[in-house]
Design an enzyme around this catalytic site. Structure first.
Site, mmCIF file in Angstrom:
data_model
loop_
_atom_site.group_PDB
_atom_site.id
_atom_site.type_symbol
_atom_site.label_atom_id
_atom_site.label_comp_id
_atom_site.label_asym_id
_atom_site.label_seq_id
_atom_site.Cartn_x
_atom_site.Cartn_y
_atom_site.Cartn_z
ATOM 1 N N ASP A 149 0.838 -1.205 0.000
ATOM 2 C CA ASP A 149 0.000 0.000 0.000
ATOM 3 C C ASP A 149 0.872 1.253 0.000
ATOM 4 O O ASP A 149 1.984 1.242 0.527
ATOM 5 C CB ASP A 149 -0.909 -0.025 1.242
ATOM 6 N N GLY A 150 0.335 2.306 -0.573
ATOM 7 C CA GLY A 150 0.995 3.606 -0.509
ATOM 8 C C GLY A 150 1.588 4.102 -1.816
ATOM 9 O O GLY A 150 2.255 5.141 -1.825
ATOM 10 N N ASN A 151 1.336 3.396 -2.910
ATOM 11 C CA ASN A 151 1.885 3.844 -4.192
ATOM 12 C C ASN A 151 1.342 5.223 -4.580
ATOM 13 O O ASN A 151 2.090 6.088 -5.043
ATOM 14 C CB ASN A 151 1.507 2.858 -5.312
ATOM 15 N N ARG A 209 0.108 7.620 -2.623
ATOM 16 C CA ARG A 209 0.649 8.694 -1.766
ATOM 17 C C ARG A 209 2.096 8.995 -2.096
ATOM 18 O O ARG A 209 2.528 10.147 -2.076
ATOM 19 C CB ARG A 209 0.491 8.317 -0.284
ATOM 20 N N TRP A 210 2.855 7.957 -2.415
ATOM 21 C CA TRP A 210 4.266 8.160 -2.795
ATOM 22 C C TRP A 210 4.337 9.099 -3.994
ATOM 23 O O TRP A 210 5.152 10.035 -4.023
ATOM 24 C CB TRP A 210 4.901 6.801 -3.114
ATOM 25 N N HIS A 270 2.729 3.345 -8.869
ATOM 26 C CA HIS A 270 2.563 1.915 -9.158
ATOM 27 C C HIS A 270 3.792 1.388 -9.909
ATOM 28 O O HIS A 270 4.248 0.275 -9.665
ATOM 29 C CB HIS A 270 1.291 1.674 -9.969
ATOM 30 N N ASN A 306 -10.683 -3.196 -6.253
ATOM 31 C CA ASN A 306 -9.885 -2.229 -7.021
ATOM 32 C C ASN A 306 -10.502 -1.882 -8.383
ATOM 33 O O ASN A 306 -10.127 -0.877 -8.990
ATOM 34 C CB ASN A 306 -8.448 -2.729 -7.222
ATOM 35 N N TRP A 307 -11.473 -2.678 -8.854
ATOM 36 C CA TRP A 307 -12.144 -2.317 -10.117
ATOM 37 C C TRP A 307 -12.882 -0.996 -9.985
ATOM 38 O O TRP A 307 -13.217 -0.366 -10.984
ATOM 39 C CB TRP A 307 -13.158 -3.402 -10.524
ATOM 40 N N ARG A 310 -5.282 -2.077 8.486
ATOM 41 C CA ARG A 310 -6.452 -2.814 7.990
ATOM 42 C C ARG A 310 -5.987 -4.083 7.310
ATOM 43 O O ARG A 310 -4.848 -4.162 6.863
ATOM 44 C CB ARG A 310 -7.192 -1.980 6.918
HETATM 45 C C1 FPP Z 1 -1.955 0.166 -3.253
HETATM 46 O O1 FPP Z 1 -1.489 1.498 -3.329
HETATM 47 C C2 FPP Z 1 -1.462 -0.589 -4.388
HETATM 48 C C3 FPP Z 1 -2.251 -1.183 -5.320
HETATM 49 C C4 FPP Z 1 -3.725 -1.138 -5.301
HETATM 50 C C5 FPP Z 1 -1.672 -1.916 -6.448
HETATM 51 C C6 FPP Z 1 -0.400 -2.652 -6.182
HETATM 52 C C7 FPP Z 1 0.226 -2.885 -7.478
HETATM 53 C C8 FPP Z 1 1.560 -2.853 -7.746
HETATM 54 C C9 FPP Z 1 2.582 -2.682 -6.739
HETATM 55 C C10 FPP Z 1 2.038 -2.974 -9.145
HETATM 56 C C11 FPP Z 1 1.612 -4.181 -9.927
HETATM 57 C C12 FPP Z 1 1.907 -5.452 -9.248
HETATM 58 C C13 FPP Z 1 2.705 -6.438 -9.698
HETATM 59 C C14 FPP Z 1 2.775 -7.716 -8.955
HETATM 60 C C15 FPP Z 1 3.527 -6.320 -10.900
HETATM 61 P P1 FPP Z 1 -2.556 2.654 -3.430
HETATM 62 O O2 FPP Z 1 -2.700 3.036 -4.868
HETATM 63 O O3 FPP Z 1 -3.825 2.265 -2.768
HETATM 64 O O4 FPP Z 1 -1.829 3.781 -2.629
HETATM 65 P P2 FPP Z 1 -2.537 4.961 -1.797
HETATM 66 O O5 FPP Z 1 -3.296 4.307 -0.683
HETATM 67 O O6 FPP Z 1 -1.369 5.766 -1.317
HETATM 68 O O7 FPP Z 1 -3.416 5.709 -2.758
#
Ligand code: FPP
Length: 248
Positions: free
Chosen positions: A17-19, A21-22, A34, A65-66, A191
């Site tokens: 988690d956190g892509n 926000r990063w 991502h 996630n959809w 969570r």
């Molecule tokens: C959650 O961060 C991350 C996801 C919903 C997707 C995870 C996917 C990857 C790391 C890339 C694809 C995977 C593989 C195995 C190649 P978020 O977007 O919910 O972050 P946020 O909570 O900060 O908005």
């Protein structure tokens, strides 16, 4: 690579988690987070394998996630396809078996094609298994398993007086996988988000504030070290575990 004293978990499962926000912190589009998250995936496969972990399950796309904007869903599917295409040779070279859990038949055809190829090419490896949770959610998994279990009961392949957790669990996506020992969630959220709810019944949980793109082998080592200090009692008392002859 940092050293990690203490027992090594057999199966590590991660809620990455956190892509978003990063990326936001850097004024970048979410997809950039991502993209960086994919590089962390690659590094974590190497790091867990080097430690002696045997199973790594990654929550890559949930059934929920959809609901994200279509452009982000499309970009995530594109990244998945790219990752599989790019990594298949390395998976074979490093003898990594790829498995999936989740309703993968609902994924776009291009992704399914890459997945099928990678799963088939690596099916015979036994030392290390990478499990991608894709279009996965515990509740849909339980519904699917309950339907299959009911059908088996109706067909008489399972007798009504023979029902048990073990026979039910054989109908879950994870039928041939061990339960996770350690579940890690990054990004400071506390969570489980519909991830391995039944399988993690006795898992140890580590929550770290580090965002997934910043998660490094040192953070993994810290989580494994914390795991190594826990006493896993599985419903028993500490005395029972430490003194096997103590009265029960
Ligand atoms: C959650 O961060 C991350 C996801 C919903 C997707 C995870 C996917 C990857 C790391 C890339 C694809 C995977 C593989 C195995 C190649 P978020 O977007 O919910 O972050 P946020 O909570 O900060 O908005």
């Amino acid at each position: 690579m940092p050293t990690t004293p203490g027992p090594i978990p057999h199966h590590v499962a991660i809620i990455m988690d956190g892509n978003g926000r990063w990326a936001k912190q850097r004024g970048l589009p979410r997809i950039e987070g991502h993209r960086r998250g994919v590089e962390t995936v690659r590094n974590m496969i190497d790091a867990t394998k080097a430690m002696g972990v045997r199973y790594l399950t990654l929550y890559a796309f949930s059934v929920e996630n959809w609901k994200r904007p279509p452009a982000e869903v499309g970009a995530l599917m594109g990244l998945l396809e790219y990752f599989l295409k790019r990594e298949i040779a390395a998976l074979v070279r490093d003898k990594i078996r790829l498995r999936t859990i989740g309703r993968t038949h609902e994924l776009p055809e291009a992704v399914r094609r890459q997945l099928d190829a990678a799963v088939a090419a690596t099916a015979h490896f036994t030392d290390y298994t990478l499990v991608l949770a894709l279009n996965y959610g515990s509740r849909t998994e339980v519904v699917d398993a309950a339907r299959a279990y009911a059908a088996a009961l109706a067909a008489g392949t399972i007798q009504a007086d023979d029902t048990s957790w073990e026979s039910f669990a054989r109908h879950l996506n994870t039928a041939d996988l061990p339960d996770p020992d350690l579940v890690i969630r990054t990004s400071g959220e506390y969570r489980v988000s519909n991830f391995l709810l039944l399988q993690a019944a006795y898992a140890e949980f580590v929550f770290t504030p580090v965002l997934w793109p910043d998660f490094r082998p040192a953070e993994l080592a810290a989580a494994v070290e914390a795991y190594g200090k826990r006493e896993r009692r599985f419903g028993q008392t500490s005395e029972q575990l430490n003194k096997p002859d103590a009265p029960r």
